[in-house]
Scaffold this active site. Structure first.
Site, PDB file in Angstrom:
ATOM      1  CG  ASP A 273     -10.743  54.060 -51.558  1.00 29.53           C
ATOM      2  OD1 ASP A 273     -10.947  54.563 -50.521  1.00 29.53           O
ATOM      3  OD2 ASP A 273     -10.225  54.149 -52.680  1.00 29.53           O
ATOM      4  CG  ASP A 304       0.675  52.356 -41.901  1.00 30.72           C
ATOM      5  OD1 ASP A 304       0.326  53.348 -40.905  1.00 30.72           O
ATOM      6  OD2 ASP A 304       2.118  52.669 -41.773  1.00 30.72           O
ATOM      7  CG  ASP A 310       1.898  48.004 -40.735  1.00 28.60           C
ATOM      8  OD1 ASP A 310       1.955  47.799 -40.011  1.00 28.60           O
ATOM      9  OD2 ASP A 310       2.381  49.741 -40.491  1.00 28.60           O
ATOM     10  CG  HIS A 425     -21.447  30.100 -16.901  1.00 29.65           C
ATOM     11  ND1 HIS A 425     -20.747  29.987 -17.905  1.00 29.65           N
ATOM     12  CD2 HIS A 425     -20.801  28.575 -16.523  1.00 29.65           C
ATOM     13  CE1 HIS A 425     -20.417  29.443 -18.164  1.00 29.65           C
ATOM     14  NE2 HIS A 425     -19.646  28.517 -17.165  1.00 29.65           N
ATOM     15  CG  ASP A 473     -21.246  33.306 -20.540  1.00 27.39           C
ATOM     16  OD1 ASP A 473     -21.342  33.393 -18.832  1.00 27.39           O
ATOM     17  OD2 ASP A 473     -21.039  31.731 -19.859  1.00 27.39           O
ATOM     18  CB  SER A 569     -16.826  28.090 -17.032  1.00 24.53           C
ATOM     19  OG  SER A 569     -17.630  27.337 -17.938  1.00 24.53           O
TER      20      SER A 569
HETATM   21  C1  4AZ Z   1     -18.858  23.249 -18.835  1.00 19.17           C
HETATM   22  O1  4AZ Z   1     -19.885  22.647 -18.093  1.00 19.17           O
HETATM   23  C2  4AZ Z   1     -17.828  23.500 -20.252  1.00 19.17           C
HETATM   24  N1  4AZ Z   1     -16.158  22.133 -24.338  1.00 19.17           N
HETATM   25  C3  4AZ Z   1     -16.630  24.710 -20.824  1.00 19.17           C
HETATM   26  C4  4AZ Z   1     -16.645  24.343 -21.798  1.00 19.17           C
HETATM   27  C5  4AZ Z   1     -16.838  23.427 -22.499  1.00 19.17           C
HETATM   28  C6  4AZ Z   1     -18.157  22.823 -22.263  1.00 19.17           C
HETATM   29  C7  4AZ Z   1     -18.458  22.552 -20.932  1.00 19.17           C
HETATM   30  C8  4AZ Z   1     -16.837  23.281 -24.338  1.00 19.17           C
HETATM   31  O2  4AZ Z   1     -17.730  24.252 -18.005  1.00 19.17           O
END
Ligand code: 4AZ
Length: 627
Positions: A273, A304, A310, A425, A473, A569
């Site tokens: 609850d 906590d 907290d 990727h 990813d 990325s």
């Molecule tokens: C990329 O191509 C890529 N705006 C990574 C992040 C974003 C766009 C493209 C986000 O690796």
């Protein structure tokens, strides 16, 4: 000691008011100032998060609460540890089946696995020791005034009503075999004549609510002048059930009045609850994770809320809770539990049983801790306006660059041991020997002297990675150990913590992205840059049918001026908790263009992959709590 002999066969002993909805025989009686009857049940839609309730969270859901020290968190649930996983330090305790255990943790972990034996007493097992709880009402076994016989006492004693709350009542009912705990602490209770009542002498009891027997709670004796109310309980039986429309359905099957959800009191007995709240009532404390805590948990020296709110801003308000200050502790509790202003009376308080709560905290402090997400104090980062600013040495000690041949196309995040997290990727397992992991890199035109370059042992791509939708990813890179080294050397790096719960951070929280990715105008960048972005909810509105809520996270700024871009990325989106500990909340994954407010950056939601990561790198490497 003056004992009052009660001559009536059954004396109707009124404890306080009780609303008629539990049955016709419950009548309203005198209502004292500090026992106001609860308001009529009202829809709590504004307080309770209905979507969250579908997850059926309980006190064993480690994405919402910390596990007990005799439990560990696996796949979001606190499960029993094996006794040998308990810290060795401690004193022996005795269980109800007369068996001695080296520590309280050993007994609790044993009980957790095999619930037939419970805690009896701290210290050695004595032949005659026995603890029992009983209810005074002979007409029913589920309600009555509570009497206890402590291990080293020979007579049954009453419990004082002051400080008697749902935590204690639930434990009393668990002890009596009612698995769903108590329904209420108030009502009209009867007791039979053979109970001797001396209402100026009753026992105080304090429980946390997780105990399985009142023997684990701390008893003290207190003599106060004049009449003392006695504690009673109505244990929950399905017969006492409330209509579905007027009640909150606990995960354990119990129903409680609607207005008792999200009030900081564990009415359900399994805490269900209090775990899906948008707000808290009756002055209870709301954790960012949607958990309501009793107000006494605020600034009590123990975390906590999972993200620690907290215990923030507690300077000067820390509650002294040393066992030796029994008198002041008692007075403090009285004020904080009831909110009533009692006149201060000098009372004699004698602690009768061991303080197992202090023992629990001690055990917790002995559990192994990992070090992550805390930077060495080199200098404070010079904060500038948003827009992507150059990083200084030591600002992002978890940031790595992945060099593929002579190109740096992706970032990565060091998470400890030999492990770097990146986007699926970004890497291909077959190219493992082509990659180099560059740590401490600031500018790849002007190389700094402390850069360390590592080779790659292997690459693990998430088995659910979909190169078309960018679902899952996420990938792990294992670094090659140097010949004759047992461990990986990440000399200037500090791991970022891996979040174990999706509730650690919330939409609108401000977090940081960093990388060597392109500028908005596709300009090449050679130095490590960073920027502040906010977590964004409801991202499907920007990416219809392309955004997967559970696996992805969106972040950006209102004007889109700060964003990740090509080359960022695999790098980190990190968020800082209330103690300034850094978590890798996201991995830069994808997004439509860069820097467009209508298309925020999309990140892999790392918290969703805690179990996948721990499966590959080992749970102890990334578990800050509940190991
Ligand atoms: C990329 O191509 C890529 N705006 C990574 C992040 C974003 C766009 C493209 C986000 O690796």
């Amino acid at each position: 000691m003056k004992l009052v002999r009660v001559v009536l066969l059954l004396l109707c002993f009124c404890l306080s008011s009780f609303e008629g909805k539990y049955g016709k025989h419950w009548k309203n009686q005198v209502t004292k100032k500090h026992e106001l009857p609860s308001a009529p049940a009202a829809p709590q839609e504004d307080l309770v998060d209905a979507k969250c309730l579908l997850n059926k969270y309980t006190h064993r859901s480690c994405s919402k609460v910390f596990c007990q020290p005799w439990e560990k968190c696996v796949d979001g649930t606190c499960i029993c540890k094996l006794p040998y996983q308990c810290p060795k330090n401690g004193t022996s305790v005795c269980s109800t089946n007369g068996r001695s255990f080296p520590t309280y943790c050993h007994l609790k972990s044993f009980e957790c696995l095999r619930p037939e034996a419970k805690f009896l007493n701290n210290g050695t097992c004595t032949a005659e020791g026995e603890f029992s709880v009983s209810l005074s009402d002979e007409s029913t076994d589920s309600k009555g005034i509570v009497t206890v016989k402590l291990v080293d006492q020979d007579k049954k004693m009453f419990i004082c009503k002051s400080n008697w709350g749902m935590a204690e009542a639930n434990v009393a009912c668990f002890d009596l075999g009612f698995q769903q705990g108590a329904l209420d602490t108030r009502g009209r209770f009867h007791y039979s004549e053979d109970l001797q009542i001396n209402s100026t002498e009753c026992l105080q009891v304090r429980c946390q609510g997780f105990e399985t027997t009142l023997a684990e709670c701390t008893f003290s004796k207190r003599r106060v002048p004049g009449y003392q109310g006695l504690a009673g309980v109505l244990c929950y039986t399905p017969a006492a059930d409330l209509p579905a429309t007027e009640s909150f359905a606990c995960v354990n099957g119990k129903r409680i009045p609607l207005n008792r959800a999200c009030n900081g009191v564990n009415d359900c007995g399994d805490q269900s609850d209090e775990l899906c709240c948008k707000g808290c009532q009756d002055g209870s404390f709301l954790c960012k994770s949607g958990v309501c805590l009793p107000n006494q948990h605020r600034c009590n020296g123990e975390l906590d809320c999972i993200s620690g709110e907290d215990e923030v801003g507690c300077e000067g308000s820390r509650r002294g809770r040393t066992p030796s200050s029994a008198l002041s502790r008692h007075s403090q509790d009285r004020l904080s539990r009831t909110g009533a202003e009692y006149p201060e009376v000098q009372e004699e308080t004698e602690i009768l049983t061991a303080d197992m709560d202090t023992e629990r905290k001690r055990i917790k402090s002995l559990l192994p801790k990992i070090s992550c997400g805390v930077k060495r104090p080199v200098h404070t980062r010079r904060k500038r306006i948003v827009g992507g600013k150059p990083a200084q040495a030591g600002d992002f000690p978890w940031q790595v660059a992945i060099k593929d041949g002579d190109k740096i196309n992706c970032g990565g995040i060091y998470i400890g041991g030999c492990w770097v997290l990146t986007a699926a990727h970004c890497v291909r397992p077959s190219r493992a020997h082509h990659y180099q992991i560059w740590t401490s890199l600031l500018d790849w035109i002007k190389l700094n002297s402390n850069i360390v370059v590592e080779k790659v042992e292997r690459i693990i791509i998430h088995e659910g990675y979909n190169g078309t939708t960018y679902q899952n990813d996420i990938a792990l890179i294992e670094i090659k150990k140097r010949p004759s080294h047992k461990e990986c050397v990440f000399s200037n790096s500090i791991p970022a913590c891996v979040p174990w719960s999706p509730y650690l951070f919330q939409p609108k929280d401000s977090c940081i992205i960093s990388g060597w990715g392109r500028e908005k105008d596709n300009q090449k960048v050679y130095s490590l840059r960073w920027g502040e972005v906010n977590l964004i909810s409801n991202c499907s509105q920007f990416y219809q049918n392309r955004y997967y809520e559970k696996e992805m996270e969106c972040a950006g700024t209102a004007d889109g001026s700060i964003d990740a871009c090509k080359g960022d990325s695999g790098g980190p989106l990190v968020c800082l908790d209330t103690s300034n500990v850094t978590y890798v909340w996201g991995i830069v994954s994808w997004g439509e263009n860069c820097g467009k407010p209508e298309f925020p950056g999309v990140y892999t939601k790392v918290a969703n992959y805690f179990d996948w990561i721990s499966y590959h790198v080992g749970r102890p490497l990334i578990s800050q709590h509940n190991v």
